[in-house]
Design a protein around this motif. Structure first.
Motif, mmCIF file in Angstrom:
data_model
loop_
_atom_site.group_PDB
_atom_site.id
_atom_site.type_symbol
_atom_site.label_atom_id
_atom_site.label_comp_id
_atom_site.label_asym_id
_atom_site.label_seq_id
_atom_site.Cartn_x
_atom_site.Cartn_y
_atom_site.Cartn_z
ATOM 1 N N ASP A 73 0.826 -1.209 0.000
ATOM 2 C CA ASP A 73 0.000 0.000 0.000
ATOM 3 C C ASP A 73 0.861 1.261 0.000
ATOM 4 O OD1 ASP A 73 -2.564 1.477 0.345
ATOM 5 O OD2 ASP A 73 -1.724 1.944 2.317
ATOM 6 N N GLN A 74 1.837 1.341 0.894
ATOM 7 C CA GLN A 74 2.684 2.533 0.978
ATOM 8 C C GLN A 74 3.607 2.646 -0.233
ATOM 9 O OE1 GLN A 74 3.525 5.846 1.777
ATOM 10 N NE2 GLN A 74 2.707 5.079 3.715
ATOM 11 N N PHE A 75 4.097 1.514 -0.697
ATOM 12 C CA PHE A 75 4.926 1.467 -1.900
ATOM 13 C C PHE A 75 4.157 2.039 -3.098
ATOM 14 C CE2 PHE A 75 6.338 -1.349 -5.553
ATOM 15 C CZ PHE A 75 7.581 -0.762 -5.734
ATOM 16 N N SER A 76 2.913 1.613 -3.241
ATOM 17 C CA SER A 76 2.082 2.071 -4.357
ATOM 18 C C SER A 76 1.797 3.565 -4.271
ATOM 19 C CB SER A 76 0.755 1.297 -4.385
ATOM 20 O OG SER A 76 0.972 -0.081 -4.463
ATOM 21 N N ARG A 77 1.420 4.017 -3.102
ATOM 22 C CA ARG A 77 1.084 5.434 -2.936
ATOM 23 C C ARG A 77 2.286 6.327 -3.217
ATOM 24 N NH1 ARG A 77 -3.518 8.786 -2.449
ATOM 25 N NH2 ARG A 77 -2.641 10.841 -1.997
ATOM 26 N N SER A 78 3.438 5.912 -2.748
ATOM 27 C CA SER A 78 4.650 6.712 -2.970
ATOM 28 C C SER A 78 5.002 6.770 -4.454
ATOM 29 C CB SER A 78 5.819 6.125 -2.170
ATOM 30 O OG SER A 78 5.554 6.170 -0.778
ATOM 31 N N LEU A 79 4.887 5.624 -5.159
ATOM 32 C CA LEU A 79 5.165 5.616 -6.594
ATOM 33 C C LEU A 79 4.131 6.434 -7.357
ATOM 34 C CD1 LEU A 79 6.266 1.942 -7.398
ATOM 35 C CD2 LEU A 79 7.663 3.909 -6.775
ATOM 36 N N TYR A 80 2.901 6.419 -6.896
ATOM 37 C CA TYR A 80 1.844 7.230 -7.520
ATOM 38 C C TYR A 80 2.249 8.705 -7.523
ATOM 39 C CZ TYR A 80 -2.471 9.989 -7.575
ATOM 40 O OH TYR A 80 -3.430 10.936 -7.832
ATOM 41 N N VAL A 81 2.756 9.167 -6.384
ATOM 42 C CA VAL A 81 3.177 10.571 -6.279
ATOM 43 C C VAL A 81 4.432 10.825 -7.114
ATOM 44 C CG1 VAL A 81 3.956 12.372 -4.698
ATOM 45 C CG2 VAL A 81 2.131 10.810 -3.996
ATOM 46 N N GLU A 82 5.368 9.876 -7.102
ATOM 47 C CA GLU A 82 6.629 10.038 -7.834
ATOM 48 C C GLU A 82 6.432 10.137 -9.339
ATOM 49 O OE1 GLU A 82 9.943 7.438 -6.959
ATOM 50 O OE2 GLU A 82 9.236 7.134 -4.909
ATOM 51 N N TYR A 83 5.536 9.319 -9.886
ATOM 52 C CA TYR A 83 5.488 9.156 -11.344
ATOM 53 C C TYR A 83 4.218 9.647 -12.017
ATOM 54 C CZ TYR A 83 9.637 6.369 -10.551
ATOM 55 O OH TYR A 83 10.893 5.969 -10.189
ATOM 56 N N LYS A 84 3.310 10.260 -11.264
ATOM 57 C CA LYS A 84 2.065 10.732 -11.863
ATOM 58 C C LYS A 84 2.332 11.718 -13.002
ATOM 59 C CE LYS A 84 -2.489 12.574 -10.777
ATOM 60 N NZ LYS A 84 -3.140 11.466 -11.522
ATOM 61 N N LYS A 85 3.290 12.620 -12.799
ATOM 62 C CA LYS A 85 3.595 13.615 -13.833
ATOM 63 C C LYS A 85 4.375 13.019 -15.004
ATOM 64 C CE LYS A 85 3.423 17.673 -10.814
ATOM 65 N NZ LYS A 85 4.165 18.849 -10.290
#
Length: 321
Positions: A217-229
């Motif tokens: 869950d935390q891994f996914s959320r962090s990657l979401y923020v990192e790579y959304k742009k």
């Protein structure tokens, strides 16, 4: 009529006006939440997954939720890279998909995330996807306890495999596939989490499993923020109970979907919120769990898992006889 209502409100004491305003705001807030829930669960269209790429990679695709995703994504016109540990089961799923969908291409890669050298496994996957525009990644591979047990009862092999499969395997596959997505500036990553880590405050007697899914869950959320742009949508899907072998549930029901039922809902949510529970009846259970005191949920879950442990120990003892 409206003028009369406002005129009467003006004559009310200040405390009444404050309570009325708070009540109105609360009602409006819950109405908007409900309307949003209806929209995202029943009215919002699924995304065109081909915009991410023409291939999807799925780990753990020979059974359960992973197999459901394989068929659903093939139905959306995506070619598949299936990564699993059993050559025979991979072939069976591949043949079934080919028979049903005809033009869909399927590549299989044999990797045992629990026992294989993961570096050599990643090399196999890298070679298999060379030149393919893998636009969707579904990290579904995962293991749980054979049955509930206290932490001190978890043997070394199970402890090691839980971490190696649920955490290390998902992490390494994601990093491998992500590189190609970054080059193409598009992609969707779906990591299968668990209600055991998010919906309920604790999952006693499944501590290591729940903790491994909390990592997802935390891994996914962090990657979401990192790579959304960067044009990459990362999502953690949070199923509750699904009728799978891992959950030891044979029959589906309203609150326990079949693997195909869950996967159909899961595909509809790809590319949207970073954390979601795609099967809508599960959201009702999530709301119920959040409405209860944590101590009540903890006590219920402990009692429930102790029952699973007792039944598991009885089965073990009968096998030894």
């Amino acid at each position: 009529m409206e003028c009369c209502i406002f005129s009467k409100l003006k004559t009310q004491p200040l405390w009444f006006l404050i309570l009325f305003s708070l009540g109105f705001i609360t009602l409006l807030r819950f109405s908007l939440i409900f309307l949003k829930w209806v929209f995202v669960n029943f009215l919002r269209p699924s995304k065109n997954l081909k915009k991410y790429g023409s291939w999807a990679l799925i780990t753990g695709p020979t059974d359960g939720i992973g197999k459901g995703f394989a068929f659903q994504l093939a139905g959306k016109g995506l070619n598949l890279v299936l990564v699993g540990r059993s050559p025979d089961k991979l072939k069976a799923v591949s043949d079934s998909i080919a028979a049903k969908f005809g033009k869909i291409k399927v590549v299989t890669v044999v990797v045992d995330f629990a026992t294989s050298d993961l570096d050599s496994g990643m090399e196999k996957i890298r070679e298999a996807i060379e030149g393919l525009d893998v636009g969707v990644l579904v990290n579904n591979v995962g293991i749980s306890y054979p049955y509930a047990r206290f932490f001190h009862e978890v043997d070394e092999e199970l402890f090691r495999n839980l971490i190696k499969v649920n955490i290390e395997g998902t992490t390494k596959v994601t990093q491998l596939v992500l590189n190609g997505m970054l080059k193409r500036k598009k992609g969707a990553i779906v990591n299968i989490g668990s209600g055991a880590a998010i919906v309920i405050p604790s999952d006693p007697l499944y501590a290591v499993y729940a903790a491994s899914k909390a990592y997802i869950d935390q891994f996914s959320r962090s990657l979401y923020v990192e790579y959304k742009k960067s044009g990459i949508d990362v999502q953690c899907q949070v199923p509750l109970y699904v009728a799978t072998k891992m959950a030891s549930i044979k029959r589906s029901s309203f609150f326990v979907p079949s693997t195909d039922g869950y996967a159909k809902a899961g595909v509809r949510w790809i590319g949207y919120e970073p954390r979601c529970t795609p099967y809508w009846p599960h959201t009702l259970l999530w709301a119920l769990a959040y409405s209860l005191p944590e101590s009540v949920v903890d006590a219920w879950r402990l009692r429930f898992c102790l029952g699973i442990r007792k039944r598991g120990q009885l089965k073990d003892s009968k096998k030894k006889e």
